[in-house]
Write a protein that holds these residues in place. Structure first.
Motif, PDB file in Angstrom:
ATOM      1  N   ALA A 111     -58.287 -35.720 -36.174  1.00  0.00           N
ATOM      2  CA  ALA A 111     -58.387 -36.877 -35.274  1.00  0.00           C
ATOM      3  C   ALA A 111     -57.061 -37.640 -35.264  1.00  0.00           C
ATOM      4  N   TYR A 112     -56.698 -38.090 -34.067  1.00  0.00           N
ATOM      5  CA  TYR A 112     -55.489 -38.889 -33.885  1.00  0.00           C
ATOM      6  C   TYR A 112     -55.811 -40.078 -32.985  1.00  0.00           C
ATOM      7  N   GLU A 113     -55.046 -41.147 -33.128  1.00  0.00           N
ATOM      8  CA  GLU A 113     -55.254 -42.313 -32.273  1.00  0.00           C
ATOM      9  C   GLU A 113     -55.002 -41.966 -30.809  1.00  0.00           C
ATOM     10  N   ASP A 114     -53.944 -41.211 -30.564  1.00  0.00           N
ATOM     11  CA  ASP A 114     -53.564 -40.826 -29.210  1.00  0.00           C
ATOM     12  C   ASP A 114     -52.519 -39.710 -29.306  1.00  0.00           C
ATOM     13  N   ALA A 115     -51.992 -39.289 -28.167  1.00  0.00           N
ATOM     14  CA  ALA A 115     -51.024 -38.191 -28.156  1.00  0.00           C
ATOM     15  C   ALA A 115     -49.748 -38.548 -28.911  1.00  0.00           C
ATOM     16  N   ALA A 116     -49.325 -39.803 -28.838  1.00  0.00           N
ATOM     17  CA  ALA A 116     -48.113 -40.223 -29.539  1.00  0.00           C
ATOM     18  C   ALA A 116     -48.305 -40.161 -31.053  1.00  0.00           C
ATOM     19  N   ASP A 117     -49.471 -40.578 -31.530  1.00  0.00           N
ATOM     20  CA  ASP A 117     -49.784 -40.503 -32.960  1.00  0.00           C
ATOM     21  C   ASP A 117     -49.785 -39.047 -33.411  1.00  0.00           C
ATOM     22  N   ARG A 118     -50.387 -38.181 -32.614  1.00  0.00           N
ATOM     23  CA  ARG A 118     -50.427 -36.757 -32.955  1.00  0.00           C
ATOM     24  C   ARG A 118     -49.004 -36.196 -33.029  1.00  0.00           C
ATOM     25  N   ALA A 119     -48.202 -36.490 -32.025  1.00  0.00           N
ATOM     26  CA  ALA A 119     -46.833 -35.960 -31.986  1.00  0.00           C
ATOM     27  C   ALA A 119     -46.027 -36.440 -33.191  1.00  0.00           C
ATOM     28  N   ALA A 120     -46.158 -37.713 -33.542  1.00  0.00           N
ATOM     29  CA  ALA A 120     -45.396 -38.266 -34.658  1.00  0.00           C
ATOM     30  C   ALA A 120     -45.824 -37.636 -35.988  1.00  0.00           C
ATOM     31  N   ARG A 121     -47.118 -37.529 -36.205  1.00  0.00           N
ATOM     32  CA  ARG A 121     -47.588 -36.975 -37.478  1.00  0.00           C
ATOM     33  C   ARG A 121     -47.305 -35.483 -37.584  1.00  0.00           C
ATOM     34  N   GLY A 161     -54.039 -36.885 -42.945  1.00  0.00           N
ATOM     35  CA  GLY A 161     -55.318 -37.434 -43.393  1.00  0.00           C
ATOM     36  C   GLY A 161     -56.324 -36.299 -43.497  1.00  0.00           C
ATOM     37  N   ALA A 162     -57.552 -36.647 -43.825  1.00  0.00           N
ATOM     38  CA  ALA A 162     -58.601 -35.632 -43.969  1.00  0.00           C
ATOM     39  C   ALA A 162     -59.015 -35.111 -42.597  1.00  0.00           C
ATOM     40  N   PRO A 163     -59.294 -33.826 -42.489  1.00  0.00           N
ATOM     41  CA  PRO A 163     -59.778 -33.305 -41.203  1.00  0.00           C
ATOM     42  C   PRO A 163     -61.188 -33.814 -40.902  1.00  0.00           C
ATOM     43  N   VAL A 164     -61.524 -33.867 -39.630  1.00  0.00           N
ATOM     44  CA  VAL A 164     -62.894 -34.199 -39.226  1.00  0.00           C
ATOM     45  C   VAL A 164     -63.819 -33.103 -39.732  1.00  0.00           C
ATOM     46  N   ILE A 165     -63.382 -31.870 -39.588  1.00  0.00           N
ATOM     47  CA  ILE A 165     -64.130 -30.730 -40.101  1.00  0.00           C
ATOM     48  C   ILE A 165     -63.162 -29.587 -40.383  1.00  0.00           C
ATOM     49  N   TYR A 166     -63.507 -28.819 -41.399  1.00  0.00           N
ATOM     50  CA  TYR A 166     -62.789 -27.587 -41.727  1.00  0.00           C
ATOM     51  C   TYR A 166     -63.881 -26.599 -42.066  1.00  0.00           C
ATOM     52  N   ALA A 167     -64.076 -25.587 -41.247  1.00  0.00           N
ATOM     53  CA  ALA A 167     -65.247 -24.731 -41.405  1.00  0.00           C
ATOM     54  C   ALA A 167     -64.925 -23.272 -41.125  1.00  0.00           C
ATOM     55  N   GLN A 168     -65.626 -22.411 -41.833  1.00  0.00           N
ATOM     56  CA  GLN A 168     -65.541 -20.975 -41.593  1.00  0.00           C
ATOM     57  C   GLN A 168     -66.649 -20.586 -40.629  1.00  0.00           C
ATOM     58  N   VAL A 169     -66.360 -19.685 -39.715  1.00  0.00           N
ATOM     59  CA  VAL A 169     -67.328 -19.236 -38.724  1.00  0.00           C
ATOM     60  C   VAL A 169     -68.349 -18.319 -39.403  1.00  0.00           C
ATOM     61  N   GLU A 170     -69.630 -18.570 -39.157  1.00  0.00           N
ATOM     62  CA  GLU A 170     -70.709 -17.775 -39.757  1.00  0.00           C
ATOM     63  C   GLU A 170     -71.273 -16.721 -38.815  1.00  0.00           C
ATOM     64  N   THR A 171     -71.177 -16.952 -37.509  1.00  0.00           N
ATOM     65  CA  THR A 171     -71.642 -15.969 -36.524  1.00  0.00           C
ATOM     66  C   THR A 171     -70.540 -15.760 -35.506  1.00  0.00           C
ATOM     67  N   MET A 175     -58.918 -42.251 -29.041  1.00  0.00           N
ATOM     68  CA  MET A 175     -58.982 -41.201 -30.045  1.00  0.00           C
ATOM     69  C   MET A 175     -58.941 -39.850 -29.335  1.00  0.00           C
ATOM     70  N   ILE A 176     -58.161 -38.935 -29.900  1.00  0.00           N
ATOM     71  CA  ILE A 176     -58.161 -37.549 -29.439  1.00  0.00           C
ATOM     72  C   ILE A 176     -58.412 -36.653 -30.639  1.00  0.00           C
ATOM     73  N   TYR A 177     -58.874 -35.439 -30.356  1.00  0.00           N
ATOM     74  CA  TYR A 177     -59.161 -34.471 -31.414  1.00  0.00           C
ATOM     75  C   TYR A 177     -58.396 -33.190 -31.146  1.00  0.00           C
ATOM     76  N   ASP A 178     -57.780 -32.672 -32.190  1.00  0.00           N
ATOM     77  CA  ASP A 178     -57.035 -31.414 -32.122  1.00  0.00           C
ATOM     78  C   ASP A 178     -57.929 -30.348 -32.755  1.00  0.00           C
ATOM     79  N   HIS A 179     -58.495 -29.485 -31.918  1.00  0.00           N
ATOM     80  CA  HIS A 179     -59.424 -28.434 -32.352  1.00  0.00           C
ATOM     81  C   HIS A 179     -58.641 -27.139 -32.463  1.00  0.00           C
ATOM     82  N   ARG A 180     -58.615 -26.567 -33.666  1.00  0.00           N
ATOM     83  CA  ARG A 180     -57.813 -25.364 -33.923  1.00  0.00           C
ATOM     84  C   ARG A 180     -58.704 -24.258 -34.446  1.00  0.00           C
ATOM     85  N   THR A 181     -58.564 -23.086 -33.858  1.00  0.00           N
ATOM     86  CA  THR A 181     -59.290 -21.904 -34.328  1.00  0.00           C
ATOM     87  C   THR A 181     -58.270 -20.848 -34.720  1.00  0.00           C
TER      88      THR A 181
END
Length: 104
Positions: free
Chosen positions: A56-66, A35-45, A1-7
């Motif tokens: 979340a993705y199974e691996d880099a190939a899953d991320r690239a395909a989706r 699919g649903a994000p692991v989290i979607y949040a607004q910054v408070e501080t 599993m890998i996670y794509d963290h975006r700000t």
């Protein structure tokens, strides 16, 4: 599993407008493909003009395909156009996170 963290950072005073635009036009297409994000949040501080989402993705190939499927999706393309025209976003940072096994 890998996670794509975006700000993302919005111009001051526009984050609510951007999130409303995304909720109406971007999220349905993105959720359908990624699919649903692991989290979607607004910054408070700190930088309160920012929001974060993690996917979340199974691996880099899953991320690239989706992500390729999403990039080709007409609904996603329409959202990207609307977002660019609105001009609310000023920056984006992406990080790929790899889980650490602290017990193994």
């Amino acid at each position: 599993m890998i996670y794509d963290h975006r700000t993302y950072c919005c111009r001051p005073g526009t984050i609510k407008k951007h999130l409303a635009l995304y909720a109406e036009y971007g999220f349905p297409a993105q959720k359908r493909i990624l699919g649903a994000p692991v989290i979607y949040a607004q910054v408070e501080t700190g930088d309160v003009n920012s929001f974060v989402h993690i996917w979340a993705y199974e691996d880099a190939a899953d991320r690239a395909a989706r992500r390729a499927e999403m990039a080709a999706d007409p609904d996603w393309q329409a959202y990207l156009k609307k977002s660019a025209e609105a001009g609310y976003l000023i920056s984006q940072t992406n990080e790929i996170l790899m889980p650490v096994d602290l017990e193994g």
